[in-house]
Design a protein around this motif. Sequence first.
Motif: not given
Length: 365
Positions: A188, A191, A194-195, A218, A250-251, A254-255, A258, A265
Motif C-alpha cells: 500500500v 492506496a 487496494i481500493t 495491505g 485513496s486513504w 483503502a480503510e 480493510r 492494513i
Amino acid sequence: MRIAGVIERYRAFMPVQDNTRVISLNEGSTPLIQAYKLSAAIHPKLEIWLKYEGLNPTGSFKDRGMTMAITKAVEDGFKVVMCASTGNTSASAAAYAARAGIKCAVLIPEGKIALGKLSQAMVHGAKVIQIKGNFDEALTLVRQICSKYPICLVNSINPFRIEGQKSGAFEIVDAFDGVAPDFQAMPVGNAGNITAYWKGYKEYKAAGKAANLPRMLGFQAAGSAPIVLGHPVAEPMTYATAIRIGNPASWKTAEEARDESNGVIGMVTDHQIKEAYKLLARTEGVFVEPASAASVAGIIKLSQNGFFDNVEPLYGEMIRLVCILTGHGLKDPDSAIAAAEQPATLEPNEEAILEVLGMLEPAFA
C-alpha cells in the motif's frame, strides 16, 4: 496468447461506449503462480499464489489503470496528460500516452526514483520534471495545474484508473473458477490498488461471478505508514520507493476495503521487505521490485504473530492467499545487485572454476 487488454476482456464492467477508441498495450492476463516453497516456509495451512503484475507491458500493475485513464482522456479530447510519480505511474503514463499520440508530463521527487522507471518515462518521450520535494508535494502541484489548464490528471485519484485496476480481481476469481481467495495481500502506497481490487471483487460478486469476497491485507513500509499511524507522514522514508508516500490519495477507500472485508492494513520494516525480496527470488524464482515484497513481508509478520493459526478456509483444507506482486525487479536493478552475491572474477581455468563451485572431485572416476 493475449488477444485483448483488460478493457476489451471485461468491457461489461468498464465505463466505455461501443464507439470508444480503446488505448491498449494488451495489458493484464498476468501469471498466477503457486508458491509451494514460500507457503511451506511461512505457515503449514497457507496455500500462497503470486499474481505477477511485473509482466504487464511496462512492468507494473499501473498499466491496468492507465489503459482506462488514457482511453477516457482521449475520448474527452485531452491532448496532454500529467502525473506525479515515484516511478511506475510515470512509466505507464508515458507509454500509453505515446500509444495514443498525445503528450505526457511527469513530476517526480528529485533523486528518489529508481532509474529503471525513470528511463522508461524518458524513452517514451514524456516531459520529465524533477522537483525539490517529495511525492506528496509533486501530486499537490499536479492537482493545481490540472485544475487550471486543459491537462488530464492520470494519478490514481483519477477514478478511471481504479476502474481499470479492478480487473486484477476479475482475473483472480476467473482463475479459481468463480471463487475468490480467503485472503489477498498487497503493498500500500497511494492506496489506489487496494481500493481497486476490493471494488472489483464486490462487483464480481454482485454480478454472480464470485461466490465470496476475500479479506484484504495491505502493508505499508514502516517509514511511510500514514494509514497505520493514523496521520500523514511529512517526510516518508523507505528504500521501497514505489510506496514512499506520506499522504495517500485513496486513504479513505483503502480503510473502507480493510474494514468492509474484515482485513488488515499493517506495516513492515525495510529489513523485513529486503528479506522477503530475497526469499521470493531465491525460493520461487520470481524477481520483483522491493515494494512488491512488502506483501510477502507482511504475510510473514502476520504468520509469526499467529494470525493464521485459527483461520478456517472457506473451501478445501488450505487457506488460499494471493499476493499481488506489483512490479518487475528490473524496475530497480540497483536493489537487486545490492542484495545478491557479487560475481567471482577468475582466470580462464577449469580447476579455478570448479573450486568456486565446490566440485573439484571428478564427476566420473
